[in-house]
Write a protein that holds these residues in place. Structure first.
Motif: not given
Length: 809
Positions: A702-706, A749-751, A773, A775, A777
């Motif tokens: 996954i890749v997380r960005r704020d 956008l999974t989350d 936030g 997430t 994937q």
């Protein structure tokens, strides 16, 4: 009902042990609840005859008695008991005897007189609660005879629980009849109820002014009795073992006949009566002083026994004080009557009473028993108190008496109900032993006439029940029923159980409250909604049907807080009621949370719950019952909830529930210190079937960005989230003319979650900073930074265009 085993065996004596007898009674439907010994061990206590009684020389309240305790020399005993008489026999506890209260008898000097032993009361022997008078024995007792043998204490007292339909077994006669039938023994009642010849002609006329309540009434005057004579020891002991105390000979005899035959009787002091006896209904508000000493005003539905001047007794319940038999009574008027169960039922409870007579009349007394009981009581009174009996006066309204039933029995019905065939001859034998008489028969059925003492047999199923009881339930083979089972889809009840379990797991306790609530509380919670009023409310605080579960939960919370509970979490499932033309009832589930989120723990100081804690509970409940639903929350203004700390729950554009903090004004009214949070879900508004969708789980990282954006403070954060979830993201720059917005959720956008909301500081007035936030994937491969940057740009452009959002610097 309590009874003595010895007394029962005087009527029927099967060759079985006490344990077998108890089991047999239970299997007959007369459940044995307890079996106790008739009295304690009384080693060292014997019968003693008082030969002389003198006043104590140094104490006015003490007596010095000369007691013969055996064939040897008499002993001196000092006693403070009143009424001790020379020539009478009493229990004597000698030196070193130990009484039930662990009192060891020693020789003692009492006010200068040496007392060798003790004369005992029934209470001191552990036989009753009476403490004053000595326990009087029969005059023909042999001094020195062991008291346990004199009283026949080698006995067991049975306490049986009867179902309301078996009033015929509220007597020794009824229980003995059942035991005789079960053991195939002849039943020949030993009680002598042969007619007693009249010696004089004095009588009182009887008027049945209420034949529907009393269709049969018998009366007899017995003159010149000596009521000072004590009841015989055998009679007093039988009463004691049945739980009744001895009062005087006449009352003891009426109680004895009631226990023996099942017919309640009553004795009036004939000198206190005036004119004819009338059975009538009370005048509205008519008062009567009953034997318990209290005066009661009676409604017009109360059946009374009256003379020419006043009401004498409450029929079938209790006699009156003014006409009661007393120590000065010389002439008695005996009553033996049949009162209709429906007329007597509930009257005792209406006045806060429960008597042995009302217990029997409510369940039904044999309507052919009254004359036999009258003759039996008359003979016992003559044997005990002497006297001269008059003629029996009987008034009867034949049309109002119960009609003798005739019930048919088919062999096929026996097999159909019991699951196996029972020989018809055995069935006939069982029923005839029970007192039923075969009146007709053919190849397919038999007809039986039901005896007057069996009120409960009216249907064929009742006959089959009797056959099963006597044949023996253990003799009927056990077999599993044939069943065609099929899996079925979970329905409303299964989903409700899942939701209840989730709430229990989250620390809630299930409450069950009345559907009737206080109008004062409900009108505060829902002032603009009309509730349904009850025509005949149980009490003043239960006069309305509930519009919500909240009134009951708040009442329960207040109850717990009054008992120093600092953390209250309650939930309830049930129906609420409203009127929209017709009365409607709707299923709901609701909960209340007060205090800390979790129980106190030393390494985890949980804080008090808030709006988001109760919101989490709501989402867990809905998820358990219906799966993950796309819920929306909107601020709502309802009188019950705190404005600004409440919301309505929306699914597919429809309100399915409410949640929030209790309104401060109502919280203050209920005297609750801290905030109370509530929710309620309207289950009928949630679709029964939710079609689940399944998706593949990616094996790539996954890749997380704020993302922090500044928007107007009045824009709901939920709208930002909703807009982002509805963007169709792509990995490359869109083609000319193609917008970035489209319906449907992205598979990249999974989350998406809210990280923070901030106001003040460098944020302009009227604005707020929202940090999200995100997430990302992909199912097929790993996302690269350029692709994620491109999707973040699409999201920011969408928020800017719709909400005027700006990236926070």
């Amino acid at each position: 009902m309590k009874f003595s085993e010895q007394w029962l065996r005087e009527w029927v004596d099967p060759p079985i042990s006490t344990e077998t007898l108890a089991d047999q009674l239970t299997m007959l439907g007369l459940e044995v609840e307890d079996v106790v010994t008739a009295g304690p061990k009384l080693n060292g206590v014997v019968a003693g005859r008082v030969e002389a009684v003198e006043k104590h020389p140094h104490a006015d309240k003490l007596s010095v008695c000369t007691v013969r305790k055996d064939a040897g020399a008499p002993v001196t005993v000092v006693t403070g008991a009143p009424g001790v008489k020379s020539g009478r026999c009493y229990p004597y506890a000698g030196i070193d005897a130990v009484l039930p209260a662990s009192v060891k008898i020693q020789e003692a000097e009492i006010r200068g007189v040496t007392s060798s032993g003790m004369l005992c009361s029934a209470a001191e022997l552990g036989l009753s609660e009476e403490t004053e008078e000595l326990f009087l024995l029969a005059d023909d007792c042999i001094p020195g005879a062991a008291l346990s043998r004199v009283l026949c204490l080698d006995d067991q007292v049975f306490d049986i629980g009867l179902t309301p339909n078996r009033g015929d077994c509220l007597s020794i006669n009824g229980v003995a009849r059942e035991i005789a039938v079960a053991n195939r023994m002849p039943f020949d009642p030993p009680a002598d109820n042969s007619p007693v010849a009249a010696v004089h002609g004095r009588s009182r006329s009887i008027n049945l002014a209420a034949p529907d309540g009393c269709p049969r009434y018998l009366g007899r005057i017995v003159n010149d009795i000596d009521i000072s004579r004590p009841s015989p020891l055998w009679l007093r002991e039988k009463l004691r073992r049945c739980g009744l105390r001895s009062l005087n000979a006449v009352v003891d005899i009426t109680n004895y006949v009631m226990l023996e035959m099942g017919q309640p009787l009553h004795a009036f002091d004939n000198d206190r009566l005036s004119g004819a006896i009338t059975v009538r209904y009370a005048a509205a508000g008519e008062e009567i002083a009953l034997l318990d000493g209290a005066s009661r005003a009676m409604p017009a539905t109360t059946l009374v026994i009256a003379d020419a001047e006043r009401a004498l007794a409450m029929a079938g319940v209790m006699g009156g004080l003014e006409s009661a038999v007393s120590a000065t009574t010389r002439h008695v008027f005996l009553e033996s009557a049949f009162f209709t169960p429906l007329i007597v039922a509930g009257r005792a409870r209406q006045f806060g009473l429960h008597t042995d007579a009302s217990h029997r009349f409510e369940r039904g007394v044999d309507f052919m028993l009254q004359r036999r009981a009258m003759e039996r009581a008359t003979q016992l009174i003559l044997d005990t108190c002497g006297g001269e009996p008059g003629p029996v006066t009987e008034a009867v309204a034949e049309r109002a008496l119960p009609k003798q039933q005739t019930v048919g029995l088919r062999p096929t019905a026996v097999e159909g109900l019991l699951g196996e065939p029972i020989d018809m001859e055995e069935c006939v034998g069982i029923l005839t032993r029970l007192g039923l008489e075969e009146t007709a028969s053919d190849a397919d059925s038999r007809c039986f006439s039901v005896p007057s003492h069996r009120f409960d047999i009216t249907l064929e199923a009742d006959l089959i029940e009797e056959i099963a009881r006597i044949h023996g339930y253990r003799n009927i083979r056990s077999a599993l029923p044939a069943a065609h089972l099929a899996m079925r889809k979970p329905g409303f009840r299964e989903r409700l159980d899942l939701m209840r379990r989730v709430l229990v797991q989250r620390g809630y306790q299930e409450a069950i409250t009345y559907s009737f609530v206080s109008d004062a509380l409900q009108s505060r919670l829902f002032p603009d909604v009309e509730s349904i009023a009850l025509v005949n409310a149980i009490s003043s605080d239960m006069e309305r049907m509930r519009l919500s579960l909240w009134p009951g939960l708040l009442t329960g919370a207040r109850h717990n807080l009054n008992r120093q509970q600092e953390r209250v979490r309650l939930f309830e499932t049930g129906k609420v009621f409203s009127r929209a033309g017709e009365i409607q009832q709707s299923p709901v589930i609701g909960a209340l949370s007060y205090g800390k989120v979790a129980p106190e723990q030393w390494d985890n100081p949980y804080q008090s719950g808030n709006f988001y804690d109760i919101k989490s509970d709501v989402e867990a409940v809905i998820s358990a019952g219906y799966g993950q639903l796309p819920l929306a929350y909107r601020p709502v203004a309802v009188a019950a909830l705190h404005h600004g700390k409440s919301a309505e729950i929306i699914y597919q554009g429809q309100r399915i529930g409410l949640l929030g903090a209790l309104h401060p004004a109502i919280q203050s009214h209920l005297e609750i210190e801290r905030e109370v949070y509530l929710f309620e879900l309207f289950l009928e508004h949630i679709p029964e079937r939710i079609h689940l969708k399944y998706k593949e789980i990616s094996r790539f990282p996954i890749v997380r960005r704020d993302l922090s954006v500044v928007v107007d403070e009045d824009i709901p954060t939920a709208d930002l989230l909703h807009s982002i979830n509805n963007i169709k993201l792509d990995l490359e720059t869109p083609l000319a003319g193609q917008g970035t917005e489209a319906m449907g959720a992205s598979n990249y956008l999974t989350d998406l979650e809210l990280v923070d909301v901030f106001q003040g500081g460098s944020i302009a007035h009227g604005k707020k900073s929202v940090t999200l936030g995100l997430t990302f994937q992909r199912i097929s491969d790993t996302l690269i930074n350029q692709q994620v940057d491109h999707m973040m740009t699409q999201i920011l452009e969408c928020l800017s265009r719709i909400f005027g959002a700006q990236l926070r610097e």
